[in-house]
Scaffold this active site. Structure first.
Site, PDB file in Angstrom:
ATOM      1  N   LYS A 385       0.837  -1.206   0.000  1.00  0.00           N
ATOM      2  CA  LYS A 385       0.000   0.000   0.000  1.00  0.00           C
ATOM      3  C   LYS A 385       0.871   1.255   0.000  1.00  0.00           C
ATOM      4  O   LYS A 385       1.784   1.370   0.813  1.00  0.00           O
ATOM      5  CB  LYS A 385      -0.878   0.013   1.261  1.00  0.00           C
ATOM      6  CG  LYS A 385      -1.860  -1.136   1.307  1.00  0.00           C
ATOM      7  CD  LYS A 385      -2.574  -1.214   2.650  1.00  0.00           C
ATOM      8  CE  LYS A 385      -1.639  -1.546   3.786  1.00  0.00           C
ATOM      9  NZ  LYS A 385      -2.337  -1.892   5.038  1.00  0.00           N
ATOM     10  N   THR A 416      -7.129   9.133   9.085  1.00  0.00           N
ATOM     11  CA  THR A 416      -6.861   7.861   8.395  1.00  0.00           C
ATOM     12  C   THR A 416      -6.668   6.713   9.387  1.00  0.00           C
ATOM     13  O   THR A 416      -6.095   5.694   9.044  1.00  0.00           O
ATOM     14  CB  THR A 416      -5.608   7.979   7.509  1.00  0.00           C
ATOM     15  OG1 THR A 416      -4.520   8.408   8.344  1.00  0.00           O
ATOM     16  CG2 THR A 416      -5.799   8.941   6.364  1.00  0.00           C
ATOM     17  N   GLY A 418      -7.198   3.451  10.949  1.00  0.00           N
ATOM     18  CA  GLY A 418      -7.920   2.247  10.539  1.00  0.00           C
ATOM     19  C   GLY A 418      -8.000   1.996   9.037  1.00  0.00           C
ATOM     20  O   GLY A 418      -8.705   1.089   8.594  1.00  0.00           O
ATOM     21  N   THR A 419      -7.275   2.770   8.232  1.00  0.00           N
ATOM     22  CA  THR A 419      -7.372   2.562   6.766  1.00  0.00           C
ATOM     23  C   THR A 419      -6.874   1.164   6.363  1.00  0.00           C
ATOM     24  O   THR A 419      -7.477   0.510   5.516  1.00  0.00           O
ATOM     25  CB  THR A 419      -6.569   3.624   5.973  1.00  0.00           C
ATOM     26  OG1 THR A 419      -5.309   3.791   6.607  1.00  0.00           O
ATOM     27  CG2 THR A 419      -7.302   4.925   5.865  1.00  0.00           C
ATOM     28  N   GLY A 420      -5.791   0.714   6.982  1.00  0.00           N
ATOM     29  CA  GLY A 420      -5.233  -0.602   6.641  1.00  0.00           C
ATOM     30  C   GLY A 420      -6.204  -1.724   6.990  1.00  0.00           C
ATOM     31  O   GLY A 420      -6.440  -2.640   6.191  1.00  0.00           O
ATOM     32  N   CYS A 421      -6.785  -1.636   8.198  1.00  0.00           N
ATOM     33  CA  CYS A 421      -7.750  -2.664   8.648  1.00  0.00           C
ATOM     34  C   CYS A 421      -8.945  -2.691   7.699  1.00  0.00           C
ATOM     35  O   CYS A 421      -9.441  -3.744   7.305  1.00  0.00           O
ATOM     36  CB  CYS A 421      -8.268  -2.337  10.049  1.00  0.00           C
ATOM     37  SG  CYS A 421      -6.963  -2.107  11.258  1.00  0.00           S
TER      38      CYS A 421
END
Ligand SMILES: Nc1ncnc2c1ncn2[C@@H]1O[C@H](COP(=O)(O)OP(=O)(O)O)[C@@H](O)[C@H]1O
Ligand SMILES: Cc1ncc(COP(=O)(O)O)c(N)n1
Length: 477
Positions: A385, A416, A418-421
């Protein structure tokens, strides 16, 4: 995003392929002649004219072929008017697409009159604005013309359009023209099933199977502030149309400014949760997020192997957006050797990819190199990412020796957390629904862009996104 759907009729919406095998026998019976046992198969590959010629010669009939042809056409016509049944689950599928405001058309090799008569009787005419036939399109389904004309009418590009088909040559044509193809089993093409399954983007035995609620399991840590971890995963799965379940690896005391405490569950209790969930409601996909210790990683690996879990998405969470460490140093090695090789895809951000690939990433070229290195070491697809560190919205997928960029529009939102989760859970949800990995990522990026663009602004630090931006309805007001 899906913007239109094109349906074949015979063998796809209607369980009508049988008439084409049966019509010769029915015709002969109507004039008092008993047919040979294999006549259905002999006539199946012939045109109506060829078939009429065959029965005239083979059964020494006095009728002219024109007359035989007309009688056969009348039998077929009566069948569509009075008998042709729907495949089970077809109405539910049409209803679901209509409720999602997806316009639908028909693309059929059959003639319009027959289709209209059957649709009228079965009360499904209302779902389709238009019927396209091969005759009008000027080509059969070995050419893409009919699908392209239907898509143009719907106003959607091929990659945004679903094509529902049951025969291999049609599946191939639509796929080659760039459509998303859903293949379905039909008795008449039972010998081609393996090939249909291989070529179509998604395959099902019947529409009820496709309509069954899909399920996803998140194995991750709880975020008390609700923006990341288990809470983000469940909200994302719900918004992406799958039933969400969870096995919690740790509780975190956390808010948008940082993590103030972590309390791990014991490996035994994690095992207990996994057994309870998986033996009862089998997940169609699994997302793995924060797992802080070696023992917990080993437990997950053991249990997922034991239960033959599929569609595993691993987000190798190491550090939260707020800067707090979420995995112990020695657990990283176990994560690499035990979890990565099981994954359908892993979704490291740049700092995580640097750790896994053991190299620095400063450019897009480095992202490709790192993803390739991780892929070669652990044999899993890698989605690196771009995230906050490099280019915000451009992610790189490396699989089967090929690098594919997913370029997103950067959204000017500082929140942002929690964007990865969220991204990894959306990918898992899409895999659960049967989408290919590339389509799952594409859809997940559209979802996260929408959640960021909703501009929720909560908390004193980098706040959470609005996971429910697409959930509307009377209970939302
Ligand atoms: N400002 C932004 N605008 C649009 N997409 C973003 C933005 N920031 C992150 N993303 C996307 O969100 C997803 C999560 O990426 P990232 O933020 O790098 O994950 P992590 O939370 O693990 O660090 C990626 O698909 C990334 O491209
Ligand atoms: C329990 C938990 N799991 C994961 C993250 C990572 O969050 P992000 O998606 O912002 O990297 C987090 N902050 N808390």
């Amino acid at each position: 995003m899906i913007k239109g759907a094109i349906f074949d009729v015979d063998g796809t919406l209607l369980d009508s392929m049988g008439i084409w095998k049966d019509v010769g026998v029915r015709y002969l019976n109507s004039i008092g002649i008993e047919a040979e046992p294999d006549l259905g198969n002999i006539l199946f590959t012939m045109s109506i004219q060829e078939g009429a010629q065959y029965v005239k010669e083979h059964y020494h009939l006095s009728q002219e072929t024109d007359e035989i042809e007309q009688n056969v056409l009348d039998i077929i016509s009566d069948y569509y008017k009075e008998t042709a049944p729907l495949k089970s689950g077809a109405v539910e599928l049409l209803e679901k697409l209509r409720n999602s405001n997806i316009p639908m058309t028909i693309a059929s090799s059959n003639n319009k009159k027959e289709i209209e008569m059957a649709f009228e009787r079965l009360e499904i005419a209302k779902y389709f604005d238009r019927i396209f036939t091969c005759e009008e399109a000027g080509a059969g389904k070995t050419k893409p013309d009919i699908y392209l004309q239907a898509a143009e009418y719907l106003g959607s590009r091929p990659e945004e359009t679903l094509v529902f088909e049951d025969v291999i040559h049609a599946v191939r044509t639509a796929k080659k023209a760039g459509f998303q193809v859903i293949g379905i089993y039909d008795e008449a093409s039972k010998d081609d099933q393996e090939e249909i399954q291989r070529e179509a983007d998604c395959y099902c035995r019947d529409w009820r199977e496709l309509m069954k609620k899909k399920t996803a399991l998140t194995i991750a840590g709880s975020d008390s502030s609700g923006g990341a971890g288990i809470q983000a995963d469940i909200k994302t799965m719900q918004a992406n149309g799958v039933y969400a379940m969870s096995a919690i690896t740790a509780l975190t005391a956390q808010n948008t400014t940082g993590v103030t405490g972590i309390m791990e569950v014991s490996p035994e209790f994690l095992e207990n949760q996994l057994d309870a969930v998986i033996t009862d409601i089998r997940p169609d996909a699994v997302k793995i997020g924060m797992v802080s210790s070696e023992k917990l990683i080993k437990t997950i690996s053991k249990k997922l192997k034991e239960h033959h879990a599929e569609n595993i998405v691993v987000d190798p969470v190491m550090v939260a957006t707020s800067g707090s460490r979420l995995i112990s140093e020695n657990a990283i090695e176990t994560l690499k050797t035990q979890l990565l090789p099981m994954a359908s895809v892993i979704t490291p951000n740049i700092p995580e990819a640097e750790v896994l690939a053991e190299m620095e990433i400063r450019s897009e070229k480095d992202m490709v190199e790192a993803a390739k290195k991780i892929n070669e070491m652990y044999h899993c697809a890698v989605l690196c990412k771009g995230g906050h560190s490099l280019n915000d919205a451009n992610d790189l997928l490396y699989q089967n020796g090929k690098a594919t960029w997913f370029r997103g529009k950067r959204i000017n939102n500082p929140n942002t957390h929690g964007t990865g989760c969220t991204l990894s859970s959306a990918i898992a949800s899409n895999l659960a629904k049967g989408y290919s990995l590339e389509e799952s990522i594409h859809r997940a990026k559209e979802y996260i862009s929408g959640a960021l663009a909703a501009m929720l602004d909560l908390g004193k630090g980098s706040g959470p996104m609005d996971h429910g931006f697409e959930i509307r309805g009377r209970f939302g007001i």
